[in-house]
Design an enzyme around this catalytic site. Structure first.
Site, PDB file in Angstrom:
ATOM      1  CG  HIS A 266     -17.855  51.369  26.921  1.00  0.00           C
ATOM      2  ND1 HIS A 266     -18.725  50.724  27.746  1.00  0.00           N
ATOM      3  CD2 HIS A 266     -17.884  52.675  27.325  1.00  0.00           C
ATOM      4  CE1 HIS A 266     -19.245  51.582  28.608  1.00  0.00           C
ATOM      5  NE2 HIS A 266     -18.757  52.777  28.367  1.00  0.00           N
ATOM      6  CG  HIS A 307     -18.323  43.778  32.670  1.00  0.00           C
ATOM      7  ND1 HIS A 307     -18.016  44.545  33.760  1.00  0.00           N
ATOM      8  CD2 HIS A 307     -19.161  44.516  31.901  1.00  0.00           C
ATOM      9  CE1 HIS A 307     -18.653  45.693  33.660  1.00  0.00           C
ATOM     10  NE2 HIS A 307     -19.351  45.710  32.537  1.00  0.00           N
ATOM     11  CG  ASP A 364     -22.896  45.135  24.878  1.00  0.00           C
ATOM     12  OD1 ASP A 364     -23.915  45.833  24.851  1.00  0.00           O
ATOM     13  OD2 ASP A 364     -21.803  45.525  25.304  1.00  0.00           O
TER      14      ASP A 364
HETATM   15  N1  ACO Z   1     -12.631  36.641  24.660  1.00  0.00           N
HETATM   16  C1  ACO Z   1     -11.466  35.952  24.906  1.00  0.00           C
HETATM   17  N2  ACO Z   1     -10.622  36.254  25.888  1.00  0.00           N
HETATM   18  C2  ACO Z   1     -10.937  37.309  26.695  1.00  0.00           C
HETATM   19  C3  ACO Z   1     -12.111  38.067  26.505  1.00  0.00           C
HETATM   20  C4  ACO Z   1     -12.981  37.698  25.442  1.00  0.00           C
HETATM   21  N3  ACO Z   1     -14.096  38.383  25.208  1.00  0.00           N
HETATM   22  N4  ACO Z   1     -12.174  39.050  27.430  1.00  0.00           N
HETATM   23  C5  ACO Z   1     -11.072  38.916  28.181  1.00  0.00           C
HETATM   24  N5  ACO Z   1     -10.314  37.853  27.739  1.00  0.00           N
HETATM   25  C6  ACO Z   1      -9.077  37.343  28.332  1.00  0.00           C
HETATM   26  C7  ACO Z   1      -7.878  38.245  27.990  1.00  0.00           C
HETATM   27  O1  ACO Z   1      -7.235  37.826  26.802  1.00  0.00           O
HETATM   28  C8  ACO Z   1      -7.023  38.033  29.205  1.00  0.00           C
HETATM   29  O2  ACO Z   1      -6.396  36.759  29.117  1.00  0.00           O
HETATM   30  P1  ACO Z   1      -4.897  36.544  29.686  1.00  0.00           P
HETATM   31  O3  ACO Z   1      -5.000  36.723  31.163  1.00  0.00           O
HETATM   32  O4  ACO Z   1      -4.535  35.154  29.265  1.00  0.00           O
HETATM   33  O5  ACO Z   1      -4.026  37.597  29.036  1.00  0.00           O
HETATM   34  C9  ACO Z   1      -8.019  37.932  30.365  1.00  0.00           C
HETATM   35  O6  ACO Z   1      -9.227  37.406  29.751  1.00  0.00           O
HETATM   36  C10 ACO Z   1      -8.331  39.254  31.031  1.00  0.00           C
HETATM   37  O7  ACO Z   1      -8.711  40.196  30.040  1.00  0.00           O
HETATM   38  P2  ACO Z   1      -8.480  41.769  30.147  1.00  0.00           P
HETATM   39  O8  ACO Z   1      -8.405  42.370  28.794  1.00  0.00           O
HETATM   40  O9  ACO Z   1      -7.330  42.041  31.073  1.00  0.00           O
HETATM   41  O10 ACO Z   1      -9.809  42.215  30.872  1.00  0.00           O
HETATM   42  P3  ACO Z   1     -10.329  43.690  30.992  1.00  0.00           P
HETATM   43  O11 ACO Z   1     -11.059  43.774  32.273  1.00  0.00           O
HETATM   44  O12 ACO Z   1      -9.250  44.675  30.759  1.00  0.00           O
HETATM   45  O13 ACO Z   1     -11.344  43.828  29.755  1.00  0.00           O
HETATM   46  C11 ACO Z   1     -13.305  43.741  28.428  1.00  0.00           C
HETATM   47  C12 ACO Z   1     -12.720  43.728  29.853  1.00  0.00           C
HETATM   48  C13 ACO Z   1     -12.753  44.951  27.649  1.00  0.00           C
HETATM   49  C14 ACO Z   1     -14.820  43.871  28.509  1.00  0.00           C
HETATM   50  C15 ACO Z   1     -12.896  42.420  27.717  1.00  0.00           C
HETATM   51  O14 ACO Z   1     -13.416  41.306  28.435  1.00  0.00           O
HETATM   52  C16 ACO Z   1     -13.343  42.378  26.262  1.00  0.00           C
HETATM   53  O15 ACO Z   1     -12.632  42.891  25.383  1.00  0.00           O
HETATM   54  N6  ACO Z   1     -14.553  41.773  25.974  1.00  0.00           N
HETATM   55  C17 ACO Z   1     -15.095  41.749  24.637  1.00  0.00           C
HETATM   56  C18 ACO Z   1     -15.759  43.056  24.309  1.00  0.00           C
HETATM   57  C19 ACO Z   1     -17.067  43.245  25.039  1.00  0.00           C
HETATM   58  O16 ACO Z   1     -17.924  42.389  25.054  1.00  0.00           O
HETATM   59  N7  ACO Z   1     -17.229  44.448  25.617  1.00  0.00           N
HETATM   60  C20 ACO Z   1     -18.448  44.836  26.307  1.00  0.00           C
HETATM   61  C21 ACO Z   1     -18.165  45.152  27.733  1.00  0.00           C
HETATM   62  S1  ACO Z   1     -19.653  45.403  28.597  1.00  0.00           S
HETATM   63  C22 ACO Z   1     -20.189  46.916  28.178  1.00  0.00           C
HETATM   64  O17 ACO Z   1     -19.497  47.836  27.827  1.00  0.00           O
HETATM   65  C23 ACO Z   1     -21.630  47.062  28.238  1.00  0.00           C
END
Ligand code: ACO
Length: 428
Positions: A266, A307, A364
Site C-alpha cells: 500500500h 493496482h 507511487d
Molecule cells: N510485479 C510483478 N507482478 C505483479 C505485480 C508487480 N508489481 N503486481 C501484480 N503482479 C502479478 C501477480 O504476481 C499476479 O500474477 P499471476 O496471476 O501470474 O499469479 C497478478 O499480477 C495479479 O496480482 P495480485 O497480487 O493478485 O493483484 P492484487 O490486486 O492482489 O495486488 C498490488 C495489487 C498489491 C498493488 C500488487 O500489484 C503489488 O504488489 N504491486 C506492487 C506494490 C505497489 O506498487 N503497491 C502500491 C499500490 S498503489 C497504492 O497503494 C497507492
C-alpha cells in the site's frame, strides 16, 4: 433503487433466493447479500475482491478506464486548477468552496497547525532511529489524549473540529518525526506560508538558518498531497472505517489507518520503489529484475506497478510524471534513477507479462523520485502519503458516522479442527 434482482439457487434448498440488485450513480451494480445470513449462508471473498463494504458518495474510480473522480470532479482537473486545501474542503463538504468559504477554511486550518506543546515529550520516548511511520502511528493516536473537547463522535461540530485539527496538524507531526530522527529541534508552523510551503519549512528550516521555500517545490509538494487525498475504499481507508464502526474516537481510527498504510503493498510502496531502483542500480540490470518480477517462484515484484482497481494507467501517475519533470528541471538534477525508472516503465509496458495482467505504473512510481530530489529521505515518503490521505480518511469516517452504521464484523469459513474433548496433560 432495487428493481433488479439476482436469483441464487442453492443446492438442497427448497426454493431459489431472490437478492436485490443495487445501482449507484456510477459503476457496476451490486448484489445486496445482506439477507443471506438469515438463510444460514455467507459469502467468501478474501481480499474483498468482489465485495462493496459500504455506500459512499465521496470518490469514484473506474479502474478499467483509469478515471478518478472526487465528488464528481476528475483528478486531472483538480491537479491543474485546484490545490490541496480546496480539495480538502471539497471532500469534506461535497462542493467546491466559494471565495469567502475558501478563505475561511484556509484560515481555520491555519489556526490549528500547532500541536499541544506537551506532545514534544512523547517524541523523546522514541529511539532516534525509529521509523517516522512508527512515530506517526503513536503520536496521531495520542492526539485523543490531548483534544478531549472534540471527541463526541455523535456531535457533528466535534467531528468537523477533529477533521480540521487532523488536516492542520498532520504536516506538523510529520515534520517533527523527521526533525526528531536527525536530532534537530522542532520548527514551529508558520501561518504566513501556505500548506505545502509551511510543511517544507518545518522540514528544512533550523533556528540558526532561515529556509526560503522554493515555489516550484512547494507546488509539487501541494500536488503530491492533492493526488493522495482520497482513493475510496482502499486498505487504509477501510481500516479507518472498520475501527470507526466500533465507535472508537477518530484520532485512534486514523492511527489505525496509518498502520495499514505502512505496508509495502500500500503506502509503503513509494519507499520500496526507491529501494528497488537503488537495487537495480544501472540500466543494464533492468532485464534481470524484470525476469525476477515475472518468475512465479520469486516473491520479487516491480514496486510501483499494479493496482487492485486500476487495470489501466493510474491517472495520478500521469500527473506525477509531469510534476517529476518540473521538479528535476527546476533543481537541474539529472537523476540516473529517473532514467532507470523511465526505461523500466517502457520495458514493462511493452512486456507480455505486464500487458496480460494489466499492470501499469501506479502513483507511487514517480512520487519517490520527486521526494528524493527535494531532499526528503525515503523513510518519510509514506509519512507524506499519510499526511495527504488524511482528508480522505476523515471524510470517509464522517460519512460513515453521520450516515448510521453497524459494527464491521466479517464472518469466516472455519477450516480448523471440529469439536473434541480436552485431553489431560498426563494423557497427551
Ligand atoms: N510485479 C510483478 N507482478 C505483479 C505485480 C508487480 N508489481 N503486481 C501484480 N503482479 C502479478 C501477480 O504476481 C499476479 O500474477 P499471476 O496471476 O501470474 O499469479 C497478478 O499480477 C495479479 O496480482 P495480485 O497480487 O493478485 O493483484 P492484487 O490486486 O492482489 O495486488 C498490488 C495489487 C498489491 C498493488 C500488487 O500489484 C503489488 O504488489 N504491486 C506492487 C506494490 C505497489 O506498487 N503497491 C502500491 C499500490 S498503489 C497504492 O497503494 C497507492
Amino acid at each position: 433503487m432495487a428493481d433488479k434482482k439476482a436469483t441464487l439457487s442453492v443446492h438442497g434448498a427448497n426454493e431459489p433466493l431472490e437478492l436485490p440488485i443495487l445501482s449507484g450513480s456510477e459503476g457496476s451494480d451490486v448484489i445486496d447479500i445482506n439477507s443471506l445470513a438469515q438463510h444460514g449462508l455467507f459469502t467468501y471473498d478474501p481480499g474483498f475482491v468482489s465485495t462493496a463494504a459500504c455506500m459512499s458518495a465521496i470518490t469514484y474510480i473506474d479502474g478499467d478506464k483509469g478515471v478518478l473522480l472526487h465528488r464528481g470532479y476528475p483528478i486531472e482537473q483538480l491537479a491543474e486548477h485546484s490545490d490541496y486545501l480546496e480539495l480538502c474542503y471539497l471532500l469534506l463538504n461535497g462542493e467546491l468552496p466559494k471565495r469567502a468559504e475558501r478563505e475561511a477554511f484556509v484560515e481555520v486550518i491555519k489556526n490549528h497547525t500547532m500541536v499541544h506543546d506537551q506532545l514534544r515529550n512523547l517524541f523523546s520516548g522514541f529511539r532516534r532511529d525509529a521509523h517516522p511511520m512508527a512515530i506517526m502511528c503513536g503520536v496521531v493516536g495520542a492526539l485523543s489524549a490531548f483534544y478531549h473537547d472534540s471527541l463526541d463522535i455523535d456531535d457533528a461540530e466535534h467531528r468537523t473540529i477533529t477533521a480540521h485539527r487532523l488536516i492542520a496538524k498532520m504536516p506538523t507531526l510529520a515534520a517533527m518525526s523527521y526533525k526528531y530522527s536527525i536530532g534537530q529541534p522542532f520548527v514551529y508552523p508558520r501561518n504566513d506560508l501556505d500548506y505545502a510551503a509551511n510543511f517544507l519549512h518545518m522540514m528544512f528550516a533550523t533556528p540558526c538558518e532561515e529556509y526560503e521555500v522554493n515555489p516550484v517545490l512547494a507546488k509539487a509538494m501541494d500536488r503530491i498531497f492533492l493526488l493522495h487525498a482520497d482513493h475510496e475504499q482502499n486498505a487504509s481507508t477501510s481500516t479507518v472505517r472498520l475501527a470507526g464502526s466500533t465507535g472508537a474516537n477518530p484520532f485512534a481510527c486514523i492511527a489505525a489507518g496509518i498502520a495499514a498504510l505502512w505496508g509495502p503493498a500500500h503506502g509503503g510502496a513509494n519507499e520500496a520503489v526507491l529501494d528497488m531502483l537503488g537495487d537495480i542500480g544501472d540500466e543494464k540490470n533492468i532485464d534481470k529484475f524484470i525476469a525476477r518480477a515475472k518468475d512465479p517462484n520469486d516473491t520479487f515484484r516491480l514496486m510501483g506497478f499494479g493496482h487492485r482497481v486500476y487495470k489501466n494507467y493510474d491517472p495520478r501517475a500521469k500527473v506525477m510524471q509531469e510534476t517529476c519533470r518540473e521538479v528535476l528541471d527546476e533543481l537541474g538534477i539529472e537523476d540516473p534513477m529517473l532514467r532507470i525508472a523511465q526505461r523500466l516503465e517502457k520495458i514493462a509496458l511493452e512486456d507480455e507479462y505486464f500487458i496480460e495482467r494489466r499492470l501499469y505504473p501506479n502513483v507511487d512510481f514517480y512520487t519517490g523520485i520527486i521526494l528524493k530530489a527535494m531532499g526528503i529521505p525515503s523513510t518519510m515518503f509514506t509519512v507524506i502519503f499519510a499526511t495527504g490521505r488524511t482528508p480522505g480518511w476523515i471524510t470517509q469516517w464522517i460519512e460513515m458516522i453521520a450516515g448510521g452504521y453497524r459494527i464491521g464484523r466479517p464472518r469466516q469459513l472455519y477450516t480448523g479442527v471440529s469439536r473434541r474433548d480436552y485431553v489431560p496433560l498426563a494423557k497427551r
